[in-house]
Design an enzyme around this catalytic site. Structure first.
Site, PDB file in Angstrom:
ATOM      1  N   ASP A 227       2.086   8.817  -1.799  1.00 19.97           N
ATOM      2  CA  ASP A 227       1.034   7.783  -2.231  1.00 19.97           C
ATOM      3  C   ASP A 227       1.709   6.887  -3.325  1.00 19.97           C
ATOM      4  OD1 ASP A 227      -1.360   6.499  -2.380  1.00 19.97           O
ATOM      5  OD2 ASP A 227      -2.032   8.162  -3.834  1.00 19.97           O
TER       6      ASP A 227
ATOM      7  N   TRP B 259       3.414  -0.273  -5.847  1.00 19.46           N
ATOM      8  CA  TRP B 259       4.631  -0.150  -5.963  1.00 19.46           C
ATOM      9  C   TRP B 259       4.815  -1.853  -5.774  1.00 19.46           C
ATOM     10  CZ3 TRP B 259       8.863  -2.228  -3.408  1.00 19.46           C
ATOM     11  CH2 TRP B 259      10.114  -1.794  -4.196  1.00 19.46           C
TER      12      TRP B 259
ATOM     13  N   ARG C  57       2.001  -5.343   0.344  1.00 23.60           N
ATOM     14  CA  ARG C  57       2.037  -3.909   0.588  1.00 23.60           C
ATOM     15  C   ARG C  57       2.945  -3.483   1.381  1.00 23.60           C
ATOM     16  NH1 ARG C  57      -2.558  -1.355  -1.492  1.00 23.60           N
ATOM     17  NH2 ARG C  57      -2.280   0.341   0.319  1.00 23.60           N
TER      18      ARG C  57
ATOM     19  N   ASN D  31      -7.163   6.677   6.839  1.00 23.30           N
ATOM     20  CA  ASN D  31      -6.036   5.496   6.840  1.00 23.30           C
ATOM     21  C   ASN D  31      -6.356   4.317   7.782  1.00 23.30           C
ATOM     22  OD1 ASN D  31      -3.402   7.194   5.123  1.00 23.30           O
ATOM     23  ND2 ASN D  31      -5.077   5.916   3.962  1.00 23.30           N
TER      24      ASN D  31
ATOM     25  N   ARG E  51      -7.686   0.774   6.992  1.00 23.24           N
ATOM     26  CA  ARG E  51      -7.021  -0.321   6.299  1.00 23.24           C
ATOM     27  C   ARG E  51      -6.705  -1.466   7.514  1.00 23.24           C
ATOM     28  NH1 ARG E  51      -2.514   2.345   2.327  1.00 23.24           N
ATOM     29  NH2 ARG E  51      -4.044   3.987   1.500  1.00 23.24           N
TER      30      ARG E  51
ATOM     31  N   ARG F 249       1.558  15.459  -5.766  1.00 22.04           N
ATOM     32  CA  ARG F 249       1.174  14.167  -5.682  1.00 22.04           C
ATOM     33  C   ARG F 249       1.597  12.982  -6.569  1.00 22.04           C
ATOM     34  NH1 ARG F 249      -4.862  11.954  -3.053  1.00 22.04           N
ATOM     35  NH2 ARG F 249      -4.048   9.762  -3.063  1.00 22.04           N
TER      36      ARG F 249
ATOM     37  N   LEU G 251      -7.008  15.504  -3.603  1.00 19.13           N
ATOM     38  CA  LEU G 251      -6.356  15.945  -2.304  1.00 19.13           C
ATOM     39  C   LEU G 251      -6.780  14.894  -1.136  1.00 19.13           C
ATOM     40  CD1 LEU G 251      -7.130  19.575  -1.865  1.00 19.13           C
ATOM     41  CD2 LEU G 251      -5.165  18.593  -2.111  1.00 19.13           C
ATOM     42  N   SER G 252      -7.421  14.113  -1.018  1.00 22.93           N
ATOM     43  CA  SER G 252      -7.494  13.142  -0.004  1.00 22.93           C
ATOM     44  C   SER G 252      -7.517  13.950   1.195  1.00 22.93           C
ATOM     45  CB  SER G 252      -6.557  12.026  -0.202  1.00 22.93           C
ATOM     46  OG  SER G 252      -6.754  11.482  -1.520  1.00 22.93           O
TER      47      SER G 252
HETATM   48  C1  IPE Z   1      -3.609   9.833   0.790  1.00 25.51           C
HETATM   49  O1  IPE Z   1      -3.438   8.717   0.186  1.00 25.51           O
HETATM   50  C2  IPE Z   1      -2.983   9.848   2.388  1.00 25.51           C
HETATM   51  C3  IPE Z   1      -1.699   9.234   2.396  1.00 25.51           C
HETATM   52  C4  IPE Z   1      -0.803   9.281   1.243  1.00 25.51           C
HETATM   53  C5  IPE Z   1      -1.277   9.565   3.713  1.00 25.51           C
HETATM   54  P1  IPE Z   1      -4.676   7.491  -0.019  1.00 25.51           P
HETATM   55  O2  IPE Z   1      -4.051   6.513  -0.744  1.00 25.51           O
HETATM   56  O3  IPE Z   1      -5.060   7.234   1.499  1.00 25.51           O
HETATM   57  O4  IPE Z   1      -5.625   8.063  -0.489  1.00 25.51           O
HETATM   58  P2  IPE Z   1      -7.076   7.875  -1.474  1.00 25.51           P
HETATM   59  O5  IPE Z   1      -7.682   6.985  -0.547  1.00 25.51           O
HETATM   60  O6  IPE Z   1      -6.367   7.075  -2.683  1.00 25.51           O
HETATM   61  O7  IPE Z   1      -7.765   8.938  -1.680  1.00 25.51           O
HETATM   62  C1  IPE Z   2       0.482   5.608   0.603  1.00 27.96           C
HETATM   63  O1  IPE Z   2       0.617   4.603  -0.189  1.00 27.96           O
HETATM   64  C2  IPE Z   2       0.944   5.437   1.841  1.00 27.96           C
HETATM   65  C3  IPE Z   2      -0.303   5.471   2.752  1.00 27.96           C
HETATM   66  C4  IPE Z   2      -1.576   6.142   2.283  1.00 27.96           C
HETATM   67  C5  IPE Z   2      -0.163   5.149   4.188  1.00 27.96           C
HETATM   68  P1  IPE Z   2      -0.638   3.737  -0.356  1.00 27.96           P
HETATM   69  O2  IPE Z   2      -0.616   2.524   0.606  1.00 27.96           O
HETATM   70  O3  IPE Z   2      -1.880   4.496  -0.255  1.00 27.96           O
HETATM   71  O4  IPE Z   2      -0.450   3.153  -1.735  1.00 27.96           O
HETATM   72  P2  IPE Z   2      -1.655   2.770  -2.905  1.00 27.96           P
HETATM   73  O5  IPE Z   2      -2.145   4.006  -3.335  1.00 27.96           O
HETATM   74  O6  IPE Z   2      -2.429   1.651  -2.263  1.00 27.96           O
HETATM   75  O7  IPE Z   2      -0.597   2.388  -4.299  1.00 27.96           O
HETATM   76 MG    MG Z   3      -2.784   5.526  -1.926  1.00 22.93          MG
END
Ligand code: IPE
Ligand code: IPE
Ligand code: MG
Length: 238
Positions: A19, A24, A32, A67, A70, A186, A193-194
């Site tokens: 995550d 970043w 992104r 996810n 998105r 994490r 935990l998501s």
């Molecule tokens: C958890 O991260 C899933 C993965 C890293 C694959 P998310 O970014 O989707 O989780 P939330 O939305 O912050 O809970």
């Molecule tokens: C984790 O990074 C990758 C996936 C969930 C696929 P994020 O895309 O969730 O990154 P943040 O949490 O928005 O920074």
């Molecule tokens: Mg995330």
């Protein structure tokens, strides 16, 4: 509860939530997708470090069942990076690393499903470490999938409801046959935990780190392991 690794220096099974890719990129004023690309690059050194340490199973959360909400362009980019990773999977095979995909793969593009099956087949005889890539993975989906599997067996008369116990349920999960989860890491600063490994987390140790996944290095893994070694795992005992 099985005590696979109490007090051991190296966890038998580590899980990492990859995550922080988006943040970043945002911090650098980049889209992104750049964060996802950088995050994908951070995977291999950490996998190889786990292999070197003698970890038996490593589970990486790369795409959750949630996810999909998105933007399509972001989902496409993540799937593209997954394809790239699978294409270079022979590097892992050279290290005796067995690759598996955990999650509901039926929702993935047919060619991607084929690619996954091929990589799984080609690495099936590797015995050094299992690398589970959690893609379209959700802990609740996994439990629903397991319930369906067991219900089907009851319907077919192979199993009676009374025979369903913790061991039987665990054997219907995507992680069947693998060591109990010892440590879940994490990065990104979030402390949740998501929907990751809900069943397997029962007695896992949690390490939350204030680092974004693309910046995560083997040294950060070592730091998490150091913290793990300080923990007193009691499994309900004294
Ligand atoms: C958890 O991260 C899933 C993965 C890293 C694959 P998310 O970014 O989707 O989780 P939330 O939305 O912050 O809970
Ligand atoms: C984790 O990074 C990758 C996936 C969930 C696929 P994020 O895309 O969730 O990154 P943040 O949490 O928005 O920074
Ligand atoms: Mg995330």
């Amino acid at each position: 509860m099985q005590q696979t690794n109490a007090g051991a220096a190296v966890p038998a099974h580590i899980a990492i939530i990859l995550d922080g890719n988006g943040r970043w990129a945002k911090r650098r004023g980049l889209p992104r997708s750049f964060g996802h690309r950088q995050g994908a690059k951070a995977v291999e050194p950490v996998v190889l470090r786990c292999r070197e340490l003698g970890v038996q199973s490593l589970t990486l959360y790369a795409f959750s069942t949630e996810n999909w909400s998105r933007p399509a362009s972001e989902v496409d980019e993540i799937m593209r990076l997954l394809r790239e990773m699978l294409q270079s999977a022979e590097r892992y095979r050279g290290q005796e690393i067995q690759l598996r995909l955990i999650g509901d793969r039926s929702a993935l593009a047919p060619d991607l499903q084929q690619q996954i099956e091929q990589v799984e087949r080609e690495s099936a005889s590797c015995t050094g470490m299992i690398l589970n890539m959690a893609i379209n993975y959700g802990g609740r989906e996994e439990l629903v999938h397991a319930a369906r599997t067991l219900a089907r067996q009851v319907e077919e008369g192979i199993l009676s409801p009374e025979e369903i116990d913790e061991k039987r349920l665990a054997s219907a999960l995507y992680t069947a046959g693998q060591p109990e989860l010892d440590l879940i890491i994490r990065p990104s600063g979030e402390k949740r935990l998501s929907n990751f490994l809900l069943w397997q987390c029962a007695y896992a140790e949690f390490v939350f780190m204030d680092i974004l996944w693309p910046d995560f290095t083997p040294a950060d893994l070592d730091a998490a392991l150091e913290e793990y070694r300080q923990r007193d795992r009691r499994f309900g005992g004294i």
